[in-house]
Design a protein around this motif. Structure first.
Motif, PDB file in Angstrom:
ATOM      1  N   SER A 322      41.335-107.591 -79.905  1.00 31.10           N
ATOM      2  CA  SER A 322      41.261-106.715 -81.080  1.00 31.10           C
ATOM      3  C   SER A 322      42.650-106.473 -81.653  1.00 31.10           C
ATOM      4  CB  SER A 322      40.608-105.379 -80.701  1.00 31.10           C
ATOM      5  OG  SER A 322      39.258-105.557 -80.332  1.00 31.10           O
ATOM      6  N   PHE A 323      43.632-106.299 -80.788  1.00 35.19           N
ATOM      7  CA  PHE A 323      45.014-106.130 -81.256  1.00 35.19           C
ATOM      8  C   PHE A 323      45.465-107.380 -81.996  1.00 35.19           C
ATOM      9  CE2 PHE A 323      49.617-106.245 -80.891  1.00 35.19           C
ATOM     10  CZ  PHE A 323      49.968-104.938 -81.214  1.00 35.19           C
ATOM     11  N   VAL A 324      45.164-108.542 -81.451  1.00 30.54           N
ATOM     12  CA  VAL A 324      45.508-109.798 -82.117  1.00 30.54           C
ATOM     13  C   VAL A 324      44.805-109.885 -83.465  1.00 30.54           C
ATOM     14  CG1 VAL A 324      45.248-112.317 -81.992  1.00 30.54           C
ATOM     15  CG2 VAL A 324      46.030-111.033 -79.991  1.00 30.54           C
ATOM     16  N   ALA A 325      43.554-109.427 -83.527  1.00 34.06           N
ATOM     17  CA  ALA A 325      42.813-109.476 -84.782  1.00 34.06           C
ATOM     18  C   ALA A 325      43.525-108.689 -85.875  1.00 34.06           C
ATOM     19  CB  ALA A 325      41.402-108.915 -84.575  1.00 34.06           C
ATOM     20  N   VAL A 326      43.969-107.473 -85.565  1.00 34.32           N
ATOM     21  CA  VAL A 326      44.572-106.611 -86.585  1.00 34.32           C
ATOM     22  C   VAL A 326      45.990-107.056 -86.918  1.00 34.32           C
ATOM     23  CG1 VAL A 326      45.218-104.251 -87.166  1.00 34.32           C
ATOM     24  CG2 VAL A 326      43.128-104.674 -85.857  1.00 34.32           C
ATOM     25  N   VAL A 327      46.857-107.145 -85.918  1.00 37.10           N
ATOM     26  CA  VAL A 327      48.249-107.499 -86.186  1.00 37.10           C
ATOM     27  C   VAL A 327      48.347-108.959 -86.637  1.00 37.10           C
ATOM     28  CG1 VAL A 327      50.555-107.667 -85.192  1.00 37.10           C
ATOM     29  CG2 VAL A 327      49.085-105.745 -84.603  1.00 37.10           C
TER      30      VAL A 327
END
Length: 498
Positions: A322-327
């Protein structure tokens, strides 16, 4: 007159993270799952008696995250002079600080990537509002997320000694973070070039605890390795690989859907970042790729291990992807939609969490989390534990299958494989013998100093009453409400001798 200077994201982001962590702590404070109280019991005993064990009189080694126990024990010591031994408050303090650190690390990554800090703030909200994570607050889920983000920040910064320091702390948070430790090191040129510095620093941080644990507790690794790998599943087709759909989806479809949505988007963004590496190989992009691959590898490793589908096992891959998705989306868009997309993304995550909360758990702070499978609500277990403590006094009582909040509120010698090594010993022996030759030898070395002593009799027994199990007439019994499916159960306390 010149405009006043804008506050630096280096200050604003940690403060924002602290605010999100405090809100998360308050929201979950009365509805923590039972396993959280296993950790809180260890932490309270460490803070009050410098004793490593779930119950006051038995030394045990079933705390998966020694670093989480240590931080929570520090939390107990900090809040004790003002609020007494308040575990929920101690947890709130630790969660708030960890969320602040996570936000600061996220900000470092976005600055290195050359994108707006709004993406860092949105990523922290998306992860900390994930229903799978909020349903396991108090376990090491926030700590692991923070440790992995700190690894990412050190990897992107190219600082081998700092990377090794954080890697050692990550292994103390959970040994399985080694997946992220390895992959994030591999994508950082500066860390690889001075890998010996990172490795030596990591060993200097982590090895002393494992040596102490092996010498004094009889095992370098927590006993939960044996407990969880022996359990294997929750029933037919309910393994880690299938459990989200076969075990959780039928009762909590919104929570599962929201919980995995960010990870699914993260896989797509990860593939786009991988394609982009052909043209741009900046440190931030490589770091996000390493983080995403770590989340995917973590899911793969747990699927191969064949462990039960505990919801907190899904948090590391869900949180990191999820962090990879946003950033990663911010990296792909660069300066387009600097604020609109991250703000909308964060609001959507909060809305998804709100939609996943069962109506029966409201109002806030909720009575239990979106994904909840215990046999009693936290309030019920808290009252039962206090009653049991008054009845049994300093005598031993056999746990009924769930032990965390009963042990925490009973403050008595309630025993099962988590709290008494002698009860666990047959499982240790069986797990060692059934292992392949290499793992069998490793387990024998690991348990070379294990000496749990003989099992002690339990004068009291707690047991659930069902159509198949009819315990004797008890001294006391309590009606409970099981899980999000709201079924009724009866817990009976009776004497073992009659």
């Amino acid at each position: 007159m010149p405009a006043p200077p804008r506050p630096s994201s280096r200050v604003v982001l940690p403060l924002f993270g602290a605010l999100v962590g405090a809100l998360l702590s308050w929201t979950t404070s009365r509805g923590l799952i039972d396993d959280t109280y296993i950790t809180l019991a260890y932490a309270r005993n460490l803070a009050e008696h410098f004793h490593w064990g779930m119950t006051p009189g038995i030394t045990s080694n079933a705390a998966t995250s020694p670093l989480n126990v240590g931080l929570l024990a520090l939390g107990f010591l900090l809040v004790g002079p003002f609020a007494g031994p308040d575990g929920e408050l101690a947890l709130g303090v630790v969660t708030t600080v960890l969320a602040a650190v996570a936000a600061g690390c996220a900000g470092h990554v976005t600055r290195r990537a050359g994108i707006s800090s709004w993406w860092a703030a949105a990523a922290v909200v998306v992860v900390l509002a994930n229903p799978l994570l909020v349903s396991a607050v108090g376990l090491e889920v926030v700590l692991v997320f923070t440790a992995v983000l700190a690894l990412l920040a050190a990897s992107v910064a190219g600082r081998p000694a700092l990377y090794g320091l954080v890697a050692g702390l990550a292994l103390l948070a959970r040994l399985d973070t080694v997946v992220f430790v390895v992959l994030l090191a591999l994508v950082s040129g500066p860390v690889l070039r001075r890998l010996h510095v990172a490795v030596l620093t990591c060993c200097a941080v982590a090895l002393p605890w494992f040596a102490v644990s092996w010498w004094f507790l009889g095992s370098a690794i927590p006993d939960t390795f044996v407990i969880k790998t022996n359990q294997k599943n929750f029933g037919p087709d309910r393994t880690y690989l299938q459990g989200l759909w076969t075990h959780y989806w039928p009762n909590t479809p919104v929570a599962v859907g929201v919980g995995v949505a960010g990870a699914v988007l993260g896989v797509v963004v990860l593939l786009l970042l991988l394609v982009g590496l052909v043209r741009r190989r900046d440190a931030a992009r490589r770091g996000l790729v390493g983080l995403g691959l770590g989340g995917a590898a973590y899911f793969g490793v747990y699927s191969v291990l064949g462990v039960p589908p505990y919801q907190w096992y899904y948090v590391p891959p869900a949180a990191t992807l999820s962090f990879v998705a946003v950033v990663g989306l911010g990296v792909l868009l660069r300066n387009r939609a600097r604020r609109v997309v991250p703000v909308v993304t964060a609001l959507a995550a909060v809305g998804g969490l709100a939609a996943s909360v069962p109506a029966a758990a409201l109002p806030l702070p909720w009575a239990y989390p979106p994904v909840f499978g215990n046999f009693a609500t936290p309030a019920e277990y808290r009252a039962i534990g206090a009653d049991v403590g008054r009845i049994v006094g300093d005598q031993r009582v056999t746990a009924p299958g769930e032990i965390g909040l009963l042990a925490y509120s009973c403050d008595c010698e309630i025993v099962d494989q988590f709290s008494d090594p002698a009860v666990l010993e047959p499982l240790v022996e069986a797990r060692t013998e059934e292992a392949d030759p290499v793992l069998r030898q490793l387990l024998r070395w690991n348990y070379a100093r294990r000496d749990p002593g003989p099992a002690q009799p339990d004068p009291w027994v707690l047991r659930w009453r069902s159509a198949a199990v009819k315990p004797p007439q008890g001294v006391a019994e309590w009606t409970t409400t099981a899980g999000t499916w709201r079924t009724q159960d009866v817990l009976v306390l009776f004497r073992a001798d009659g």
